[in-house]
Write an enzyme that holds these catalytic residues in place. Structure first.
Site, short mmCIF file in Angstrom:
data_model
loop_
_atom_site.label_atom_id
_atom_site.label_comp_id
_atom_site.label_asym_id
_atom_site.label_seq_id
_atom_site.Cartn_x
_atom_site.Cartn_y
_atom_site.Cartn_z
CB CYS A 122 4.98 -5.76 9.54
SG CYS A 122 6.02 -4.97 10.79
CD GLU A 143 -2.55 -1.17 2.70
OE1 GLU A 143 -2.40 -0.21 3.48
OE2 GLU A 143 -3.23 -2.16 2.98
CB CYS A 184 2.36 7.17 4.01
SG CYS A 184 2.77 5.93 5.27
CB CYS A 240 2.74 -3.10 16.80
SG CYS A 240 4.50 -2.66 16.75
CB CYS A 247 0.11 -2.17 13.89
SG CYS A 247 0.68 -1.62 12.27
CB CYS A 259 0.17 0.88 7.98
SG CYS A 259 0.82 2.55 7.99
#
Length: 346
Positions: free
Chosen positions: A114, A94, A107, A118, A121, A337
């Protein structure tokens, strides 16, 4: 026969090296950079100040990779636009284009998925599959600038590396990409118009200070005690607050640049006066500011946004810690995100 090299993967020095190996002139590399990044040209035939004989050589040696647009969503309220791109191997990333009073900012993502985990997130909903290559990082900018040029002829003014992935977990590719973004013959984004965000990979923070002392650094903090931060951010188990703060102090000593801390405010989790007191004490006297982020709801998580940002910032003010509430962007288009990618893959 060797495979062709992606033209967007090369720093100017690397391009000069490749050009000279082909018995072309160094200035041809500068010309190519200007065509690529200042004029948005992606065909050697359209680079009119390069000899036709050189064009034929270049076409045999380099390739113009591109990203495939799968979907793009616009938030008419704040003119935020989110793009979902497909890479050459079918993976998805993205990129977000945002309009502010001072101009346009993008961004960009640094990885496919990932591994930082977290808890609040959306990026971590799907684990890391691989790092983005240098050209995949650069092409996010190229695609966004091409879109903006067609839309209204404007240029991208700022960039944040805060999309999917942990930039410092892909450090070498990010390092080369930043060199390309910064080069004045090409994209020409000034150091202070670029911000890189990390969740706290301590070994890379000092390295970043040495490599890019003028580029902005943001630290995802989100809690000011080890117990809560470890619950929210597993990386804290590897690099606790004591190690993180020591590395940040070394960073400040090397750069004398103000650092920003990102703090997403979660209702009844990290938004109390006690949390603010702890944060104020942790950051007191430091050359920094806190970016208070309003939580963007994610269906897969139970967290809720807090409304206590003003009282939270008032507590920080008592400790001389500057804090601002980040403008909310793209709420209606899954702009957090990883949200759009996760929905597409399901």
């Amino acid at each position: 026969m060797t495979s062709k090299i992606s033209i967007y993967a090369l720093t100017l020095d690397e391009l000069v090296n490749e050009i000279t190996k082909l018995s072309l002139k160094k200035h041809n590399a500068i010309q190519i950079y200007q065509w690529l990044y200042q004029k948005n040209v992606n065909r050697f035939e359209e680079m009119t100040n390069i000899a036709k004989s050189s064009v034929d050589i270049l076409k045999n040696h380099f390739i113009f990779n591109n990203l495939k647009i799968i979907k793009h969503l616009s938030d008419e309220k704040d003119e935020t636009i989110k793009f979902l791109f497909e890479l050459h191997d079918g993976q998805l990333i993205e990129t977000v284009l945002m309009k502010f009073d001072y101009g346009y900012s993008i961004c960009i993502s640094s990885q496919v998925g990932c591994n930082m985990g977290c808890k609040f997130c959306a990026s971590g909903l799907l684990k890391k599959i691989r790092d983005l290559s240098v050209d995949e990082i650069i092409m996010q900018y190229v695609e966004m600038q091409n879109y903006l040029t067609k839309l209204n002829g404007q240029r991208i003014n700022n960039m944040v590396v805060m999309g999917i992935g942990e930039p410092f977990d892909n450090y070498e590719n990010i390092k080369n990409a930043l060199t390309i973004f910064n080069n004045h013959y090409g994209i020409g984004l000034g150091n202070r118009h670029i911000t890189v965000s990390t969740c706290g990979m301590v070994p890379k923070i000092e390295q970043f200070a040495k490599d890019f002392p003028q580029i902005n650094l943001a630290i995802s903090l989100h809690a000011a005690n080890d117990k809560l931060r470890s619950e929210l951010m597993p990386i804290n188990e590897a690099y606790n607050l004591d190690l993180l703060m020591k590395s940040i102090k070394n960073y400040l000593a090397l750069t004398n640049r103000r650092i920003s801390f990102e703090y997403v405010l979660l209702k009844d989790v990290n938004d109390g006066d006690v949390d603010a007191e702890q944060l104020g004490k942790l950051l007191k006297g430091m050359l920094c500011y806190v970016n208070i982020i309003v939580y963007n709801n994610i269906n897969e998580h139970d967290f809720q946004p807090s409304t206590r940002y003003q009282s939270f910032m008032n507590v920080l003010k008592k400790y001389g810690v500057m804090a601002t509430k980040r403008l909310e962007r793209g709420i209606k288009i899954n702009a957090a995100c990883g949200q759009l990618r996760a929905k597409q893959i399901k």
